[in-house]
Design a protein around this motif. Structure first.
Motif, short mmCIF file in Angstrom:
data_model
loop_
_atom_site.label_atom_id
_atom_site.label_comp_id
_atom_site.label_asym_id
_atom_site.label_seq_id
_atom_site.Cartn_x
_atom_site.Cartn_y
_atom_site.Cartn_z
N GLY A 186 -18.28 -38.54 56.38
CA GLY A 186 -19.59 -38.56 56.65
C GLY A 186 -20.51 -37.91 55.52
O GLY A 186 -21.71 -37.66 55.49
N SER A 212 -23.98 -35.53 55.28
CA SER A 212 -24.59 -35.85 56.54
C SER A 212 -23.85 -35.09 57.90
O SER A 212 -24.44 -34.72 58.81
CB SER A 212 -24.75 -37.31 57.02
N ASP A 213 -22.50 -34.99 57.72
CA ASP A 213 -21.85 -34.02 58.55
C ASP A 213 -22.35 -32.69 58.59
O ASP A 213 -22.58 -32.03 60.02
CB ASP A 213 -20.25 -34.06 58.23
N TYR A 236 -25.64 -31.68 57.67
CA TYR A 236 -27.07 -31.95 58.36
C TYR A 236 -26.93 -32.29 59.89
O TYR A 236 -27.98 -32.01 60.36
CB TYR A 236 -27.79 -33.32 57.83
N ASN A 237 -25.89 -32.80 60.30
CA ASN A 237 -25.82 -33.44 61.64
C ASN A 237 -25.16 -32.37 62.68
O ASN A 237 -24.85 -32.73 63.74
CB ASN A 237 -25.35 -34.62 62.15
#
Length: 71
Positions: A43, A46-47, A49-50
């Motif tokens: 990811g 994004s990993d 950010y999430n």
């Protein structure tokens, strides 16, 4: 230097009072095995950010536009 050595060896303690989400975030960032480290997985960024620690707290689009007021 001693702190650096402990981190490299994967030995560190979380401060008392830190949230479970924050502790998990730090542990994943300090993962010794780079193939399992947060941000290095499939990811990508994004990993990060999430991650649950950021849930409902940071709008990264606004942050990149420098439209977020600092606390």
């Amino acid at each position: 230097m001693q702190l650096f050595r402990c981190i490299v060896k994967g030995r560190f303690d979380m401060p008392q009072g830190i949230s479970d989400e924050a502790a998990d975030f730090v542990k994943q960032l300090l993962q010794i095995d780079s193939t399992k480290r947060l941000g290095s997985l499939s990811g990508g960024i994004s990993d990060i950010y999430n991650h649950a620690w950021f849930k409902n707290s940071i709008d990264f689009r606004e942050l990149r536009r420098m439209a977020v007021k600092p606390p």
